[in-house]
Enzyme design. Structure first.
Site: not given
Length: 507
Positions: A13, A63, A155, A258, A324, A391, A395, A432-433, A454
């Site tokens: 991740d 994700s 984000d 989301r 996750k 990930d 963050h 995944d990103h 991200h």
């Protein structure tokens, strides 16, 4: 079952690709196992953002969509894209349910409450959607619109909340309606760990006006260490009266597209307001206990990897830490919460609290043990695991902790590949990103600000053949996307891609 047909799908991740540099935590980390795999085994870069996975052009991956597309074997129009299409075509303004609710509010003199994340990160929400909703409310004659602003700092860059609050007030001025009623950090409002004290504090601020009293929205940010943890703050007027509480007969519209981080708050508000005859809507469909009608529904994600494994009777074991776990189960399965008869779900938990900066290893040793145990089982065709560290720690915006997380991840990959070799399995590694490959971002003054969000960078994909399987040499096809992962996995398991899949095998 052919021994060489069994494998491990390993999602790293936040594992993105970018040129080496001081802001690239992955290039700074000592990662001998992953570096040697990329150098010696077939590898390629695949696209994990924007239109390649069903997002708007230039939108960073995440994700949720990453695992959905990995599982679906095709790009899926993401909720943010579907909402944007509804706005651009005018369909949202003409939505029968939204028009009905606005008309009722106009007739009864009651208020509309807009609750959502106020940033343009496009992971959970986009502030521009608020602009359209304010315009629709104004044109419908809704007498009062109260905005319950959730600040970001994850984000998007931390320390940017003031600019987004200013933007919200600008949108309200343009529409001729709307005032900020509360300001709440996402650590409170978007908790999904089950910490009901955090959720309750956010809920009481929105519903009852209980919180830190401030005169202006920006005042809520004064002296705060992070946009994420702005305490639930309430705009008050004369005699400390909060005007934006949710009243009898009001309506709430959740503006996040989301579901996962807003649904705990949504359920709490629905329960708390049950006696107030409040209408509750959501911009997109949520996975809440309460039945909340959405304005925009989801894309069909059926016919993916989980359905194909079930069709062929192939057993899989899904393994991840709590952060996750839903991604290797619910999202990989196309937002289907069934546990199929050929699936086993292993959620890894530990005794230590998730202090990611001081414990960048998280519970990774337990994840590796679970993957190794599942790999030894002859009845398991596919082990699917998510290594969350890069990930989750990325963050935080703490580059040094992220470097450490990458090094722990590298050691875990080495152990998992060794176990795969011992048990005759192939391994497919994929990000995944992007995230940890970009730990700073320029601010308005031209300086560099720590960044924990991200990216739009491609992600690596590496194939480690089984000891007696395909040749260790060769190459993978180029110009791939995450939609090609499921067809590649099925090919390695000896099966064609599913009929619904538009992706191709990269072998």
């Amino acid at each position: 079952m052919n021994l060489a047909s069994r494998g491990i799908l390993l999602v790293l991740d936040g594992w993105g690709h970018a040129p080496p540099g001081p802001a690239n935590a992955l290039s700074r980390a000592a990662m001998p196992d992953i570096d040697s795999l990329i150098a010696e085994r077939p590898s390629t870069l695949v696209q994990a953002s924007g239109e390649a996975v069903g997002l708007l052009p230039g939108t960073v991956g995440n994700s949720e969509i990453g695992h959905m597309v990995i599982g679906a074997g095709r790009p899926l129009p993401y909720d943010s894209l579907l909402v944007q299409r509804q706005i651009e075509t005018g369909a949202l303004a003409d939505h029968p349910l939204l028009n009905e609710v606005c008309a009722k509010l106009a007739a009864t003199g009651r208020a509309l409450h807009l609750v959502g994340l106020c940033s343009d990160g496009q992971i959970h929400a986009h502030v521009d959607h608020l602009r359209e909703l304010l315009r629709i409310a104004a044109s419908s004659g809704v007498p009062a619109v109260w905005i319950h602003a959730i600040t970001d700092g994850r984000d998007v860059g931390d320390g940017t909340a003031a600019g987004y609050l200013d933007l919200v007030e600008k949108f309200a001025a343009e529409a001729g309606t709307g005032r900020i009623a509360t300001v709440i950090g996402r650590g409170y409002a978007l908790d999904k760990s089950g910490d009901l004290e955090l959720t309750g504090a956010a809920m009481r601020a929105i519903a009852d006006g209980v919180g830190v009293g401030v005169a202006r929205a920006r005042d809520a940010l004064d002296g705060q260490r992070s946009d994420v943890w702005v305490p639930p703050s309430v705009i008050v007027e004369a005699e400390d009266t909060p005007p934006g509480v949710v009243g009898q007969g009001d309506a709430i519209l959740f503006t996040n597209f989301r579901s996962d981080r807003i649904q705990q708050l949504a359920d709490a508000l629905v329960t708390h307001l049950a006696a107030r005859d409040v209408t509750v809507l959501s911009l997109a469909r949520y996975d809440t206990r309460a039945a909340i009608p959405p304005l925009v529904d989801r894309a069909d994600a059926s016919g993916g990897l989980a359905d194909e494994l079930e069709r062929h009777g192939l057993r899989s074991v899904r393994i991840a830490e709590g952060e996750k776990f839903e991604h290797v189960t619910y999202y990989l399965n196309g937002r289907d919460d069934r546990v199929r008869a050929v699936e086993e779900h292993v959620r890894i938990t530990g005794d230590d609290p998730p202090d990611y900066r001081s414990r960048p290893e998280m519970n990774l040793p337990l994840v590796v043990d679970a993957v190794t145990e599942a790999a030894r089982r002859a009845d398991v065709a596919l082990v699917v695991a998510n290594l969350a560290n890069i990930d989750v720690v990325g963050h935080t915006g703490d580059a040094e902790a992220t470097v450490a997380a990458a090094e722990h991840t590298d050691a875990a990959v080495g152990r998992i590949c060794a176990a795969a070799g011992e048990t005759g399995r192939w391994v497919l590694l994929v990000g995944d990103h992007g995230n940890a490959e970009q730990m700073t971002r320029p601010d308005a003054d031209g300086g560099l600000r720590p960044y924990g969000g991200h990216t739009t960078n491609p992600v690596p994909l590496v194939y480690v053949p089984a000891p007696h399987g395909r040749s260790a040499g060769g190459e993978l096809k180029s110009e791939g996307t995450l939609a090609d992962v499921a067809p590649t996995v099925l090919a390695l398991l000896g099966h064609p891609p599913g009929a619904a899949m538009t992706g191709r095998s990269l072998l």
